[in-house]
Design a protein around this motif. Sequence first.
Motif, PDB file in Angstrom:
ATOM      1  N   UNK A   1       7.697   3.441 -11.211  1.00  0.00           N
ATOM      2  CA  UNK A   1       7.129   2.097 -11.279  1.00  0.00           C
ATOM      3  C   UNK A   1       7.194   1.507  -9.867  1.00  0.00           C
ATOM      4  N   UNK A   2       6.101   0.941  -9.392  1.00  0.00           N
ATOM      5  CA  UNK A   2       6.036   0.416  -8.026  1.00  0.00           C
ATOM      6  C   UNK A   2       7.114  -0.631  -7.769  1.00  0.00           C
ATOM      7  N   UNK A   3       7.412  -1.475  -8.764  1.00  0.00           N
ATOM      8  CA  UNK A   3       8.391  -2.545  -8.541  1.00  0.00           C
ATOM      9  C   UNK A   3       9.810  -2.018  -8.314  1.00  0.00           C
ATOM     10  N   UNK A   4      10.057  -0.737  -8.612  1.00  0.00           N
ATOM     11  CA  UNK A   4      11.389  -0.173  -8.379  1.00  0.00           C
ATOM     12  C   UNK A   4      11.560   0.322  -6.946  1.00  0.00           C
ATOM     13  N   UNK A   5      10.474   0.354  -6.190  1.00  0.00           N
ATOM     14  CA  UNK A   5      10.511   0.821  -4.797  1.00  0.00           C
ATOM     15  C   UNK A   5      10.630  -0.391  -3.890  1.00  0.00           C
ATOM     16  N   UNK A   6      11.710  -0.419  -3.108  1.00  0.00           N
ATOM     17  CA  UNK A   6      11.955  -1.539  -2.210  1.00  0.00           C
ATOM     18  C   UNK A   6      11.963  -1.056  -0.760  1.00  0.00           C
ATOM     19  N   UNK A   7      12.005  -2.001   0.147  1.00  0.00           N
ATOM     20  CA  UNK A   7      12.086  -1.655   1.566  1.00  0.00           C
ATOM     21  C   UNK A   7      13.380  -0.885   1.862  1.00  0.00           C
ATOM     22  N   UNK A   8      14.436  -1.152   1.099  1.00  0.00           N
ATOM     23  CA  UNK A   8      15.732  -0.500   1.324  1.00  0.00           C
ATOM     24  C   UNK A   8      15.861   0.854   0.645  1.00  0.00           C
ATOM     25  N   UNK A   9      14.873   1.253  -0.141  1.00  0.00           N
ATOM     26  CA  UNK A   9      14.940   2.534  -0.849  1.00  0.00           C
ATOM     27  C   UNK A   9      14.961   3.691   0.140  1.00  0.00           C
ATOM     28  N   UNK A  10      15.902   4.626  -0.085  1.00  0.00           N
ATOM     29  CA  UNK A  10      15.922   5.866   0.689  1.00  0.00           C
ATOM     30  C   UNK A  10      14.915   6.809   0.053  1.00  0.00           C
ATOM     31  N   UNK A  11      14.040   7.345   0.868  1.00  0.00           N
ATOM     32  CA  UNK A  11      12.916   8.120   0.354  1.00  0.00           C
ATOM     33  C   UNK A  11      13.381   9.353  -0.422  1.00  0.00           C
ATOM     34  N   UNK A  12      14.284  10.108   0.137  1.00  0.00           N
ATOM     35  CA  UNK A  12      14.739  11.326  -0.545  1.00  0.00           C
ATOM     36  C   UNK A  12      15.830  11.030  -1.570  1.00  0.00           C
ATOM     37  N   UNK A  13      16.859  10.306  -1.166  1.00  0.00           N
ATOM     38  CA  UNK A  13      18.015  10.107  -2.039  1.00  0.00           C
ATOM     39  C   UNK A  13      17.711   9.171  -3.208  1.00  0.00           C
ATOM     40  N   UNK A  14      17.174   7.995  -2.935  1.00  0.00           N
ATOM     41  CA  UNK A  14      16.952   7.004  -4.000  1.00  0.00           C
ATOM     42  C   UNK A  14      15.708   7.303  -4.834  1.00  0.00           C
ATOM     43  N   UNK A  15      14.664   7.771  -4.178  1.00  0.00           N
ATOM     44  CA  UNK A  15      13.391   7.974  -4.870  1.00  0.00           C
ATOM     45  C   UNK A  15      13.188   9.419  -5.320  1.00  0.00           C
TER      46      UNK A  15
ATOM     47  N   UNK B   1       0.834  -1.205   0.000  1.00  0.00           N
ATOM     48  CA  UNK B   1       0.000   0.000   0.000  1.00  0.00           C
ATOM     49  C   UNK B   1       0.868   1.255   0.000  1.00  0.00           C
ATOM     50  N   UNK B   2       1.901   1.256   0.841  1.00  0.00           N
ATOM     51  CA  UNK B   2       2.816   2.398   0.907  1.00  0.00           C
ATOM     52  C   UNK B   2       3.551   2.555  -0.415  1.00  0.00           C
ATOM     53  N   UNK B   3       4.018   1.451  -0.966  1.00  0.00           N
ATOM     54  CA  UNK B   3       4.731   1.488  -2.245  1.00  0.00           C
ATOM     55  C   UNK B   3       3.834   2.069  -3.337  1.00  0.00           C
ATOM     56  N   UNK B   4       2.568   1.686  -3.346  1.00  0.00           N
ATOM     57  CA  UNK B   4       1.633   2.220  -4.324  1.00  0.00           C
ATOM     58  C   UNK B   4       1.432   3.722  -4.191  1.00  0.00           C
ATOM     59  N   UNK B   5       1.349   4.188  -2.956  1.00  0.00           N
ATOM     60  CA  UNK B   5       1.184   5.630  -2.704  1.00  0.00           C
ATOM     61  C   UNK B   5       2.419   6.387  -3.159  1.00  0.00           C
ATOM     62  N   UNK B   6       3.597   5.881  -2.802  1.00  0.00           N
ATOM     63  CA  UNK B   6       4.838   6.541  -3.217  1.00  0.00           C
ATOM     64  C   UNK B   6       4.964   6.530  -4.734  1.00  0.00           C
ATOM     65  N   UNK B   7       4.661   5.411  -5.358  1.00  0.00           N
ATOM     66  CA  UNK B   7       4.747   5.308  -6.817  1.00  0.00           C
ATOM     67  C   UNK B   7       3.825   6.320  -7.488  1.00  0.00           C
ATOM     68  N   UNK B   8       2.620   6.451  -6.986  1.00  0.00           N
ATOM     69  CA  UNK B   8       1.661   7.390  -7.575  1.00  0.00           C
ATOM     70  C   UNK B   8       2.123   8.836  -7.435  1.00  0.00           C
ATOM     71  N   UNK B   9       2.719   9.163  -6.303  1.00  0.00           N
ATOM     72  CA  UNK B   9       3.155  10.539  -6.060  1.00  0.00           C
ATOM     73  C   UNK B   9       4.458  10.889  -6.780  1.00  0.00           C
ATOM     74  N   UNK B  10       5.250   9.884  -7.116  1.00  0.00           N
ATOM     75  CA  UNK B  10       6.556  10.138  -7.730  1.00  0.00           C
ATOM     76  C   UNK B  10       6.612   9.729  -9.196  1.00  0.00           C
ATOM     77  N   UNK B  11       5.534   9.162  -9.710  1.00  0.00           N
ATOM     78  CA  UNK B  11       5.490   8.659 -11.091  1.00  0.00           C
ATOM     79  C   UNK B  11       6.561   7.597 -11.350  1.00  0.00           C
TER      80      UNK B  11
END
Length: 79
Positions: free
Chosen positions: A17-31, A5-15
């Motif tokens: 792909x959801x599969x590129x967002x992992x638990x280890x992703x840094x919110x500011x730096x990586x995403x 659910x969180x990954x979907x929200x982040x993906x929608x707000x950042x345009x």
Amino acid sequence: MIFDMIRGIIAAQTSREAHTITMDSKIKQDLGVDSLQIFEIVMELEDTFQLEIPTEDLDEITHVSDLVGYIESRRRNNE
């Protein structure tokens, strides 16, 4: 489930792909999430999970895994 659910929200707000967002992703730096996107993500999370996320709590959330843990903890405490 919460991660998805969180990954979907982040993906929608950042345009992203959801599969590129992992638990280890840094919110500011990586995403590349900026301050406006963080605000929008937090509002969506608050609506989705029916909780309030104080601004001061965001300082300790740097990775997606931190955000997942935070939401899980808050949900457990509200039950």
